[in-house]
Design a protein around this motif. Structure first.
Motif, PDB file in Angstrom:
ATOM      1  N   GLU A 101       0.839  -1.309  -0.001  1.00 37.80           N
ATOM      2  CA  GLU A 101      -0.067  -0.113  -0.092  1.00 37.80           C
ATOM      3  C   GLU A 101       0.730   1.250  -0.076  1.00 37.80           C
ATOM      4  N   ILE A 102       0.907   1.970  -1.080  1.00 35.61           N
ATOM      5  CA  ILE A 102       1.782   3.375  -1.262  1.00 35.61           C
ATOM      6  C   ILE A 102       0.562   4.352  -0.968  1.00 35.61           C
ATOM      7  N   GLN A 134      -4.346   7.249  12.156  1.00 35.81           N
ATOM      8  CA  GLN A 134      -5.735   7.099  12.101  1.00 35.81           C
ATOM      9  C   GLN A 134      -5.869   6.541  10.749  1.00 35.81           C
ATOM     10  N   ARG A 135      -5.143   6.846   9.757  1.00 39.04           N
ATOM     11  CA  ARG A 135      -5.402   6.205   8.229  1.00 39.04           C
ATOM     12  C   ARG A 135      -4.897   4.784   8.157  1.00 39.04           C
ATOM     13  N   LEU A 136      -3.744   4.367   8.870  1.00 37.71           N
ATOM     14  CA  LEU A 136      -3.074   3.245   8.663  1.00 37.71           C
ATOM     15  C   LEU A 136      -2.837   2.429   9.790  1.00 37.71           C
ATOM     16  N   GLY A 137      -2.954   2.978  11.117  1.00 36.42           N
ATOM     17  CA  GLY A 137      -2.714   2.204  12.239  1.00 36.42           C
ATOM     18  C   GLY A 137      -1.186   2.174  12.875  1.00 36.42           C
ATOM     19  N   THR A 138      -0.701   1.172  13.613  1.00 38.40           N
ATOM     20  CA  THR A 138       0.475   1.086  13.915  1.00 38.40           C
ATOM     21  C   THR A 138       1.119  -0.103  13.433  1.00 38.40           C
ATOM     22  N   PHE A 139       2.576  -0.442  13.535  1.00 40.64           N
ATOM     23  CA  PHE A 139       3.274  -1.204  12.709  1.00 40.64           C
ATOM     24  C   PHE A 139       4.060  -1.950  13.500  1.00 40.64           C
TER      25      PHE A 139
END
Length: 166
Positions: free
Chosen positions: A91-92, A105-110
Motif C-alpha cells: 500500500e503506497i 488514523q489512516r494506517l494504524g501502527t506497525f
C-alpha cells in the motif's frame, strides 16, 4: 500542511529518482544491510511501514521477504512510481510523515517502522524521529538510518548545496 522546504526537498529527490531506468536500483543485500540489526526473516508475516519511501526501491526488496502487510508513505509525487513498481505487494500513500497522528488514523501502527536516508533532510528531524516512535506498535521495532557527518564530505560539500538550489 507540509513545510515548504520539505516539499522542495521531496520534489528534488523525485526528479533524481525518475531519471533512473530501474527504480529498484538497490540490491537485496544493500537493503538488508541498511535494515540491520533486523534480520530479514523477522519481517516475514509482520506489518512493515517505510516513512519516506520515494520510488519504492527499499520496499521492493522488503516485499520479497514476505511481510504480512507492507506500507509506504511519501510526501512527493514520486509515490506514484512506488505504486507502479510495487502494485498489489504494498500500500503506497502520499502523506507527510511528520503528521503521525493522521497516519495512525489512516494506517494504524506497525510491527516494524523504518526510514532510510530521509530524516536528516527534513526541516524538523525531531518530528521525523517522533513519527518513527509513534507509528511503531507497543513491542514493535523502529529503525532510522541517516547519513554520517564523518566521511561524507562529498555529500555535505557538493550534493547538499546543489539540492538547496535545485
Amino acid at each position: 500542511m507540509p513545510v515548504a522546504s520539505d516539499q522542495k526537498t521531496a520534489a528534488g529527490f523525485a526528479r533524481s529518482w525518475t531519471t533512473l531506468r530501474d527504480p529498484a536500483v538497490y540490491s537485496a543485500e544493500q537493503v538488508h544491510e541498511w535494515l540491520r540489526p533486523w534480520a530479514p526473516e523477522e519481517l516475514r508475516g509482520s506489518s512493515v511501514l517505510e516513512l519516506g519511501c520515494g520510488s519504492g526501491a527499499h520496499l521492493h526488496r522488503v516485499a520479497d521477504l514476505g511481510p504480512g502487510r507492507l506500507v509506504g508513505v511519501e510526501l512527493g509525487e514520486i509515490y506514484r512510481t512506488a505504486q507502479a513498481l510495487l502494485g498489489k505487494r504494498a500500500e503506497i500513500t502520499q502523506g507527510d510523515l511528520t503528521h503521525y497522528s493522521q497516519l495512525i488514523q489512516r494506517l494504524g501502527t506497525f510491527d516494524h517502522v523504518f526510514c532510510i536516508g530521509v530524516i536528516h533532510h527534513m526541516s524538523d528531524p525531531r518530528a521525523g524521529v517522533n513519527s518513527l516512535l509513534e507509528l511503531t506498535r507497543p513491542g514493535g521495532r523502529f529503525h532510522g538510518w541517516v547519513y554520517a557527518h564523518e566521511g561524507n564530505a562529498p555529500v555535505r560539500w557538493l550534493v547538499e548545496p546543489l539540492r538547496r538550489v535545485a
